[in-house]
Design a protein around this motif. Structure first.
Motif, PDB file in Angstrom:
ATOM      1  N   THR A 164     123.373  -8.686 114.010  1.00  0.00           N
ATOM      2  CA  THR A 164     122.579  -8.891 115.157  1.00  0.00           C
ATOM      3  C   THR A 164     121.556 -10.123 115.220  1.00  0.00           C
ATOM      4  OG1 THR A 164     122.843  -6.552 115.341  1.00  0.00           O
ATOM      5  CG2 THR A 164     120.937  -7.644 116.694  1.00  0.00           C
ATOM      6  N   GLY A 165     120.878 -10.215 114.107  1.00  0.00           N
ATOM      7  CA  GLY A 165     120.056 -11.395 113.765  1.00  0.00           C
ATOM      8  C   GLY A 165     120.586 -12.773 113.881  1.00  0.00           C
TER       9      GLY A 165
ATOM     10  N   GLU B 277     124.904 -10.476 120.836  1.00  0.00           N
ATOM     11  CA  GLU B 277     123.730  -9.590 120.463  1.00  0.00           C
ATOM     12  C   GLU B 277     123.707  -8.351 121.223  1.00  0.00           C
ATOM     13  OE1 GLU B 277     118.860 -10.063 119.800  1.00  0.00           O
ATOM     14  OE2 GLU B 277     119.795 -11.398 121.361  1.00  0.00           O
TER      15      GLU B 277
ATOM     16  N   ARG C 201     118.834  -0.816 117.294  1.00  0.00           N
ATOM     17  CA  ARG C 201     117.757  -0.766 118.191  1.00  0.00           C
ATOM     18  C   ARG C 201     116.625  -0.160 117.515  1.00  0.00           C
ATOM     19  NH1 ARG C 201     121.479   0.534 122.142  1.00  0.00           N
ATOM     20  NH2 ARG C 201     120.761   2.687 122.064  1.00  0.00           N
TER      21      ARG C 201
ATOM     22  N   TRP D 122     115.958  -0.076 114.123  1.00  0.00           N
ATOM     23  CA  TRP D 122     115.729  -0.954 112.879  1.00  0.00           C
ATOM     24  C   TRP D 122     114.925  -2.225 113.696  1.00  0.00           C
ATOM     25  CZ3 TRP D 122     114.517  -1.024 108.506  1.00  0.00           C
ATOM     26  CH2 TRP D 122     114.505  -2.278 107.588  1.00  0.00           C
ATOM     27  N   ARG D 123     115.365  -2.598 114.713  1.00  0.00           N
ATOM     28  CA  ARG D 123     114.572  -3.826 115.452  1.00  0.00           C
ATOM     29  C   ARG D 123     113.173  -3.328 115.986  1.00  0.00           C
ATOM     30  NH1 ARG D 123     117.602  -7.731 119.723  1.00  0.00           N
ATOM     31  NH2 ARG D 123     117.902  -8.775 117.352  1.00  0.00           N
ATOM     32  N   ARG D 124     113.134  -2.071 116.740  1.00  0.00           N
ATOM     33  CA  ARG D 124     111.925  -1.644 117.241  1.00  0.00           C
ATOM     34  C   ARG D 124     110.746  -1.086 116.189  1.00  0.00           C
ATOM     35  NH1 ARG D 124     113.993   2.157 119.897  1.00  0.00           N
ATOM     36  NH2 ARG D 124     113.468   3.775 118.407  1.00  0.00           N
TER      37      ARG D 124
ATOM     38  N   ARG E  75     111.669  -0.931 112.470  1.00  0.00           N
ATOM     39  CA  ARG E  75     112.125  -1.035 111.206  1.00  0.00           C
ATOM     40  C   ARG E  75     112.159   0.377 110.548  1.00  0.00           C
ATOM     41  NH1 ARG E  75     113.094  -5.867 112.331  1.00  0.00           N
ATOM     42  NH2 ARG E  75     112.215  -7.473 111.569  1.00  0.00           N
TER      43      ARG E  75
ATOM     44  N   ILE F 222     123.050  -5.336 110.859  1.00  0.00           N
ATOM     45  CA  ILE F 222     121.747  -5.862 111.231  1.00  0.00           C
ATOM     46  C   ILE F 222     121.567  -7.344 110.937  1.00  0.00           C
ATOM     47  CG2 ILE F 222     119.482  -5.740 110.373  1.00  0.00           C
ATOM     48  CD1 ILE F 222     119.839  -2.740 109.848  1.00  0.00           C
TER      49      ILE F 222
END
Length: 137
Positions: free
Chosen positions: A53-54, A64, A78, A80-82, A84, A50
């Motif tokens: 990716t950031g 990325e 994805r 997590w990003r979308r 959390r 994670i």
């Protein structure tokens, strides 16, 4: 005696390039830690990916995209990003790893009770954070 002229201040372009390289290097470090975590049962993987990716979002859209499209780790990243959110299986594995790591710590380090309590509190805080995140669909 001649004095040297002061160096020119960094231009925004050079400063931007240096920051981009820093984010890129940090991203590679986190990927390496994530790979180590995938091989060692007591070290986390997903949190490092994670973070990678950031870092890559700030330095390399191609890397990325590579992480987000990865067949094994992409869906979790994805989610997590979308949202959390953390998948139920990942929550169970993470909490089991935390408990196993603490047991191993107690058995191998034989800490005195203040250290054992402090480590337990930190690890319990991490587990609580994981358990209280949304569960991914």
């Amino acid at each position: 005696m001649a004095t040297e002229a002061p160096a020119d201040p960094p231009t925004p372009r050079r400063l931007h390039a240096a920051l981009r390289l820093g984010w890129l290097a940090l991203g590679f470090l986190f990927v390496a830690l994530g790979v180590i975590g995938a091989l060692l049962p007591l070290m986390p993987t997903t949190i490092f990916l994670i973070l990678a990716t950031g870092c890559f979002a700030r330095s390399s859209p191609r890397l990325e995209a590579w992480l987000l499209d990865h067949p094994r780790f992409g869906p979790t990243l994805r989610a997590w990003r979308r949202d959390r959110a953390i998948p139920r299986r990942a929550k169970m594995l993470a909490c089991s790893g935390i408990a196993g790591g603490y047991a191993l710590f107690l058995l191998t380090a034989a800490p005195r009770w203040p250290l054992a309590v402090a480590v337990a509190a930190i690890m319990a805080g991490c587990a609580l954070y994981i358990v209280t995140r949304r569960t991914a669909r």
